[in-house]
Design a protein around this motif. Structure first.
Motif, PDB file in Angstrom:
ATOM      1  N   PRO A   1     -50.102  -6.991   5.802  1.00 16.32           N
ATOM      2  CA  PRO A   1     -49.512  -5.609   6.071  1.00 16.32           C
ATOM      3  C   PRO A   1     -48.767  -5.542   7.460  1.00 16.32           C
ATOM      4  CG  PRO A   1     -51.462  -5.345   5.055  1.00 16.32           C
ATOM      5  CD  PRO A   1     -51.389  -6.814   5.199  1.00 16.32           C
ATOM      6  N   ARG A   2     -49.790  -5.940   8.402  1.00 17.36           N
ATOM      7  CA  ARG A   2     -49.050  -6.058   9.795  1.00 17.36           C
ATOM      8  C   ARG A   2     -47.776  -6.844  10.140  1.00 17.36           C
ATOM      9  NH1 ARG A   2     -50.718  -9.022  15.010  1.00 17.36           N
ATOM     10  NH2 ARG A   2     -52.187 -10.427  13.859  1.00 17.36           N
ATOM     11  N   LEU A   3     -47.695  -7.959   9.509  1.00 20.62           N
ATOM     12  CA  LEU A   3     -46.564  -8.676   9.651  1.00 20.62           C
ATOM     13  C   LEU A   3     -45.530  -8.140   8.727  1.00 20.62           C
ATOM     14  CD1 LEU A   3     -44.942 -11.525  10.380  1.00 20.62           C
ATOM     15  CD2 LEU A   3     -45.879 -12.394   8.055  1.00 20.62           C
TER      16      LEU A   3
ATOM     17  N   GLU B   1     -36.139  -7.414   7.858  1.00 22.10           N
ATOM     18  CA  GLU B   1     -36.152  -8.950   7.922  1.00 22.10           C
ATOM     19  C   GLU B   1     -37.098  -9.485   6.805  1.00 22.10           C
ATOM     20  OE1 GLU B   1     -34.401 -10.782  10.341  1.00 22.10           O
ATOM     21  OE2 GLU B   1     -33.305  -8.596  10.348  1.00 22.10           O
ATOM     22  N   ALA B   2     -38.142  -8.827   6.335  1.00 23.23           N
ATOM     23  CA  ALA B   2     -38.855  -9.176   5.032  1.00 23.23           C
ATOM     24  C   ALA B   2     -38.100  -9.723   4.184  1.00 23.23           C
ATOM     25  CB  ALA B   2     -39.869  -8.450   5.022  1.00 23.23           C
ATOM     26  N   LYS B   3     -37.003  -9.238   3.893  1.00 27.39           N
ATOM     27  CA  LYS B   3     -36.202  -9.640   2.750  1.00 27.39           C
ATOM     28  C   LYS B   3     -35.439 -11.079   2.729  1.00 27.39           C
ATOM     29  CE  LYS B   3     -35.529  -6.682  -0.816  1.00 27.39           C
ATOM     30  NZ  LYS B   3     -36.046  -7.138  -2.023  1.00 27.39           N
ATOM     31  N   ASN B   4     -35.668 -11.616   4.029  1.00 25.59           N
ATOM     32  CA  ASN B   4     -35.229 -13.074   4.166  1.00 25.59           C
ATOM     33  C   ASN B   4     -36.366 -14.030   3.710  1.00 25.59           C
ATOM     34  OD1 ASN B   4     -32.996 -11.992   5.267  1.00 25.59           O
ATOM     35  ND2 ASN B   4     -33.867 -11.875   7.276  1.00 25.59           N
TER      36      ASN B   4
ATOM     37  N   GLU C   1     -40.153  -5.740  -3.959  1.00 29.25           N
ATOM     38  CA  GLU C   1     -39.119  -4.927  -3.345  1.00 29.25           C
ATOM     39  C   GLU C   1     -39.034  -5.256  -1.720  1.00 29.25           C
ATOM     40  OE1 GLU C   1     -40.111  -3.662  -7.000  1.00 29.25           O
ATOM     41  OE2 GLU C   1     -41.509  -3.176  -5.260  1.00 29.25           O
ATOM     42  N   THR C   2     -40.402  -5.729  -1.244  1.00 29.17           N
ATOM     43  CA  THR C   2     -40.482  -6.033   0.160  1.00 29.17           C
ATOM     44  C   THR C   2     -39.834  -7.451   0.385  1.00 29.17           C
ATOM     45  OG1 THR C   2     -42.422  -4.719   0.050  1.00 29.17           O
ATOM     46  CG2 THR C   2     -41.917  -6.283   2.101  1.00 29.17           C
ATOM     47  N   PHE C   3     -39.955  -8.531  -0.214  1.00 27.68           N
ATOM     48  CA  PHE C   3     -39.855  -9.852   0.147  1.00 27.68           C
ATOM     49  C   PHE C   3     -38.580 -10.096  -1.058  1.00 27.68           C
ATOM     50  CE2 PHE C   3     -44.032  -9.506   1.509  1.00 27.68           C
ATOM     51  CZ  PHE C   3     -43.768  -9.957   2.833  1.00 27.68           C
ATOM     52  N   LYS C   4     -37.917 -11.563  -0.576  1.00 24.90           N
ATOM     53  CA  LYS C   4     -36.823 -11.949  -1.354  1.00 24.90           C
ATOM     54  C   LYS C   4     -37.230 -12.208  -2.811  1.00 24.90           C
ATOM     55  CE  LYS C   4     -32.969 -15.214  -0.842  1.00 24.90           C
ATOM     56  NZ  LYS C   4     -32.537 -16.471   0.160  1.00 24.90           N
TER      57      LYS C   4
END
Length: 249
Positions: free
Chosen positions: A108-110, A117-120, A152-155
């Motif tokens: 969660p912290r990351l 940028e998490a989407k990358n 939804e958060t990540f690629k």
């Protein structure tokens, strides 16, 4: 929207990275948005994503697992509770294809740090049976964060295990992902007799092992997917069988 997919590992192949389907159809990557039953341990599932050309975050439940992998792969950043935000941002600034190994608790912290940028990144959650254990165990909030909203958060997000859970017992977000099974042509699958543990799993395992020790001269192999379970079992056996030593174990 869930598919069941079987990936065949031909004879003489030991590692996921060498499976033709993984190389050709999946471009040297694990299937995305999937629950992956790799069936055997030590077949290089995390190694594949830590060495391919995709930015990856691998979430695991033990710091020991992170230390082990990071000692093998020099370009991987380990993130645990003691890693500072400055260390993380320095690594991200200076790395073209970031590879991060992180504890379930620190994810969660990351995510907060990465923002959009998490989407990358692709996310791989390893040892998903442990994650499911956390749901009714001592860390439900940690577990729920790793299950809800990750697509939804990540690629992409995938969950890896060698100890699969029947899909109908998986949390709903995981049920909706593709269910992938890797079948190893060289693997020998045992015939299993199923029995349900009514009172105490530890007691039932102990009774089974005692029965085998008393009624067989064969060498006994026990696969018990719980470190605490194994140590409790050994302690009980040493108490009950004074002629057995730790060396016999």
């Amino acid at each position: 929207n869930m598919n069941t997919i079987t990936i065949k590992a031909p004879t003489n192949i030991k590692y996921i990275k060498d499976i033709p389907t993984i190389k050709n159809e999946y471009n040297n990557d694990l299937p995305h948005n999937a629950v992956i039953d790799k069936q055997v341990t030590g077949c290089g599932g995390t190694t594949l994503v830590l060495t391919n050309d995709q930015p990856y975050i691998v979430a695991v439940h033990l710091i020991k697992m992170i230390e082990n992998k990071v000692s093998q792969h020099k370009n991987v950043l380990a993130i645990t509770g003691s890693t500072t935000n400055k260390e993380i941002s320095t690594y991200l600034k200076n790395t073209t294809v970031p590879k991060i190994m992180i504890t379930y608790d620190s994810l969660p912290r990351l995510i907060d740090m990465l923002g959009f940028e998490a989407k990358n990144f692709r996310l791989l959650v390893d040892e998903v049976h442990c994650l499911i254990g956390y749901l009714d165990n001592f860390k439900p909030t940690v577990a729920i964060k790793l299950i809800d909203g990750m697509r939804e958060t990540f690629k992409s997000v995938s969950y890896l295990t060698a100890t699969p859970t029947n899909p109908k017992y998986l949390p709903l977000p995981l049920q909706q992902l593709d269910q992938v099974k890797i079948e190893w042509e060289d693997a020998v699958y045992p015939d299993l007799d199923h029995a349900f543990s009514k009172d105490s799993l530890a007691g039932d395992v102990l009774a089974t092992v005692l029965d085998k020790l008393d009624n067989s001269t064969d060498e006994l192999f026990v696969f018990y997917n719980s470190k605490r379970g194994v140590s409790t079992l050994i302690k009980s056996l040493l108490k009950l069988k004074p002629n057995l030593t730790l060396d016999d174990m």
